[in-house]
Design a protein around this motif. Structure first.
Motif, PDB file in Angstrom:
ATOM      1  N   VAL A  21     -41.398  -6.040 -21.462  1.00  0.00           N
ATOM      2  CA  VAL A  21     -40.215  -6.496 -22.562  1.00  0.00           C
ATOM      3  C   VAL A  21     -40.539  -5.689 -23.945  1.00  0.00           C
ATOM      4  O   VAL A  21     -39.475  -5.947 -24.485  1.00  0.00           O
ATOM      5  N   SER A  22     -41.412  -4.881 -24.214  1.00  0.00           N
ATOM      6  CA  SER A  22     -41.443  -4.191 -25.280  1.00  0.00           C
ATOM      7  C   SER A  22     -40.504  -3.040 -25.448  1.00  0.00           C
ATOM      8  O   SER A  22     -40.116  -2.440 -26.376  1.00  0.00           O
ATOM      9  N   THR A  25     -36.851  -3.705 -26.818  1.00  0.00           N
ATOM     10  CA  THR A  25     -36.794  -3.544 -28.375  1.00  0.00           C
ATOM     11  C   THR A  25     -37.362  -2.522 -29.138  1.00  0.00           C
ATOM     12  O   THR A  25     -36.396  -2.156 -29.968  1.00  0.00           O
ATOM     13  N   TYR A  84     -30.930 -11.856 -20.915  1.00  0.00           N
ATOM     14  CA  TYR A  84     -31.668 -10.534 -21.328  1.00  0.00           C
ATOM     15  C   TYR A  84     -31.335  -9.247 -20.681  1.00  0.00           C
ATOM     16  O   TYR A  84     -31.097  -8.381 -21.237  1.00  0.00           O
ATOM     17  N   GLU A 125     -37.340 -11.844 -26.010  1.00  0.00           N
ATOM     18  CA  GLU A 125     -38.469 -11.303 -25.575  1.00  0.00           C
ATOM     19  C   GLU A 125     -39.595 -11.973 -26.065  1.00  0.00           C
ATOM     20  O   GLU A 125     -40.749 -12.209 -25.453  1.00  0.00           O
ATOM     21  N   GLN A 126     -39.575 -12.468 -27.362  1.00  0.00           N
ATOM     22  CA  GLN A 126     -40.523 -13.008 -28.249  1.00  0.00           C
ATOM     23  C   GLN A 126     -40.663 -14.449 -27.290  1.00  0.00           C
ATOM     24  O   GLN A 126     -41.836 -15.120 -27.319  1.00  0.00           O
ATOM     25  N   TYR A 145     -46.381  -6.256 -28.740  1.00  0.00           N
ATOM     26  CA  TYR A 145     -45.147  -6.209 -29.031  1.00  0.00           C
ATOM     27  C   TYR A 145     -44.771  -5.882 -30.433  1.00  0.00           C
ATOM     28  O   TYR A 145     -43.893  -5.021 -30.473  1.00  0.00           O
ATOM     29  N   SER A 183     -35.853  -0.109 -18.768  1.00  0.00           N
ATOM     30  CA  SER A 183     -36.093  -1.494 -18.791  1.00  0.00           C
ATOM     31  C   SER A 183     -35.314  -2.336 -17.818  1.00  0.00           C
ATOM     32  O   SER A 183     -35.976  -3.442 -17.453  1.00  0.00           O
ATOM     33  N   VAL A 187     -37.691  -5.067 -15.746  1.00  0.00           N
ATOM     34  CA  VAL A 187     -37.429  -6.266 -16.016  1.00  0.00           C
ATOM     35  C   VAL A 187     -37.084  -6.849 -14.602  1.00  0.00           C
ATOM     36  O   VAL A 187     -37.439  -8.136 -14.011  1.00  0.00           O
TER      37      VAL A 187
END
Length: 527
Positions: A21-22, A25, A84, A125-126, A145, A183, A187
């Motif tokens: 998930v990083s 971002t 997402y 993500e967070q 992250y 990504s 994911v």
């Protein structure tokens, strides 16, 4: 470690999920700074003036700010994983559209779409990390992250400068395509939608009365207006501009109506009630100022080195990249320390370090070399991991488990607002500070001042020895000293800016005592 009820890892390692998930971002945060140094090239490519080109940045920031506070709400209604992946896809496809744009209107449309996609990434993500790791383990996850959030802004200007110097501005957007595709694939394969999160979606749809369109509209009005005002205030002479004035009124009215409306909603688009939790409130305020400082200095330092020291875009960006490399080594240490020491004490020490480092930066001179400038940057940013990791960790302490989506959205909104306000305020402070100092320096330039008279005489004499006539030497000396005054006034204005930032950071320390303690080894409730 057994999977938690809301974990997105399933039977896989949670660290794998943190890595996956990083990626998106990093792509999105990098894009917020990489375009800055290429603005002139993009303006030329689409036939826009320098003033019009700033809308390339503004449009992205406006739509990004609009979607951020409601992204937690939308993730709950649509489904966290689905929302997402939709954001990643929108951001990636819009990046392709930006690269292929041949006119300003088309580019602005795709930048607006790109902002909508990018704004939903970080909050989700967070939220995933907060649900996948128990409270006592989150610091390490947020450290991993945090590498993307802290280092991407530093790498952006250097990478953007190198790309525009060696290739074309189109590649600034095209490099997002492989990141976006990677990504989406990772994911879809590794990130799970746990039963507890699916139950949240079912309950939200069953209990709610549909989308909170009023709250969404008021948030869009308030935050969109605020973003345009912050971006255009210095360019359009502040409140002398009717557009800035009316948008300020719209912003104030939007916030004045949004807060009481959302407090009465069972399922608000922007859950302002979370600010009633003291730890979340303190974390949000400190995050705001951390972003204020990070992004304003990220803007000021390359501006200083390019305008006054003659650096090209690549070299100016490298002064930031050196600091970014430093944070890469420090971030794992910050995660480890936050897991052993209560976040408030880590934050307190980091605030003191950052404040002193910013005050130390007031020693800038035009004679500084590359490594001296880079050292000042390293001192400024080396404490950032010790702020970002514990702030993000402490923000979720004591919050209900089903509020992680909303909390993530708001903490990221505070980060983005801090960045926008910081860039706007400090750019305005530098512009007005330079005018103030130049007027004071000019006041001393008169025949009654023996220092001025002697400096003028020596300059004229040196020019006459270089072969100029008496009248020409006199005029050239006045012009040369005027240029020195202007440069010195700008340096003094940058010194004032760093001093103001340092004092502001040092004044924040009482907020750390509002934060709740992180549980040590306790079994999380619902997480």
């Amino acid at each position: 470690m057994a999977a938690l009820p809301r974990s997105a890892a399933g039977d896989r390692s949670p660290w794998l999920i943190a890595t996956v998930v990083s990626i998106a971002t990093f792509m999105e945060v990098l894009d917020t700074t990489i375009a800055n140094v290429a603005l002139r090239h993009m303006a030329g490519g689409v036939g826009a003036s320098q003033d019009e080109s700033t809308w390339i940045l503004t449009t992205y920031l406006v739509t990004n700010a609009i979607i951020l506070p409601v992204s937690g709400y939308l993730a709950t209604l649509i489904g966290r994983k689905r929302f997402y992946m939709g954001c990643v896809a929108v951001f990636t496809l819009a990046s392709l559209g930006c690269a292929l744009s041949d006119s300003l209107p088309i580019l602005l449309v795709f930048r607006a779409i790109q902002g909508l996609g990018g704004g939903g990434l970080a909050p989700v993500e967070q939220s995933i990390l907060a649900d996948t790791f128990p409270p006592e383990k989150r610091a390490g996850a947020f450290a991993l992250y945090g590498l993307t959030v802290v280092t991407a802004p530093a790498m952006g200007p250097a990478l953007g400068g190198w790309i525009t110097d060696n290739y074309s501005w189109h590649w600034i957007f095209l490099i997002n395509l492989p990141f976006g595709a990677l990504s989406l694939f990772l994911v879809s394969v590794f990130v799970q939608e746990p039963k507890a999160v699916r139950e949240d979606r079912r309950k939200a749809r069953a209990e709610g009365k549909g989308i909170d369109w009023v709250g969404f509209g008021l948030a869009a009005l308030a935050l969109g207006s605020l973003q345009v005002v912050l971006d255009r205030a210095v360019i359009d002479d502040g409140f002398w501009s009717p557009m800035v004035t009316w948008l300020t009124v719209a912003c104030v009215a939007g916030f004045a109506l949004l807060i009481p409306w959302e407090r009465r909603q069972a399922r608000p688009a922007v859950d302002v009630r979370l600010f009633g939790h003291r730890s979340f409130l303190a974390s949000s305020l400190i995050m705001f100022l951390v972003a204020f400082t990070l992004f304003s200095t990220t803007q000021l330092l390359p501006q200083l080195t390019q305008d006054l020291m003659g650096y090209d875009a690549t070299t100016a960006g490298l002064t930031l990249a050196v600091g970014g490399i430093g944070t890469i080594f420090v971030m794992p240490i910050a995660g480890r320390i936050t897991g052993l020491v209560q976040p408030r004490w880590v934050i307190l020490c980091a605030l003191l370090w950052s404040g002193v480092a910013l005050l130390h930066a007031t020693q800038i001179t035009l004679e500084m070399g590359f490594w001296h400038v880079s050292t000042l940057r390293i001192l400024q940013v080396v404490a950032l991991p010790f702020l970002f990791v514990p702030i993000t960790t402490a923000a979720y302490v004591g919050l209900p488990p089903d509020k992680t989506n909303d909390a993530s959205a708001l903490i990221n909104l505070m980060r983005n607002l801090g960045a926008s306000v910081g860039i706007s305020v400090m750019n305005g402070a530098v512009v007005h500070g330079a005018q103030f100092h130049q007027s004071r320096l000019v006041e001393s330039a008169n025949a009654a001042n023996p220092l001025w008279a002697e400096q003028l005489r020596q300059t004229e004499q040196a020019l006459r020895h270089a072969g100029l006539g008496a009248w020409e030497a006199s005029q050239a000396a006045l012009s040369q000293l005027a240029g020195q005054f202007a440069a010195q006034a700008q340096v003094l204005s940058y010194m004032d800016a760093f001093w103001l930032l340092g004092v502001a950071v040092l004044a924040l320390w009482p907020l750390v005592f509002l934060m709740r303690d992180l549980p040590k080894g306790a079994k999380p409730s619902g997480h």
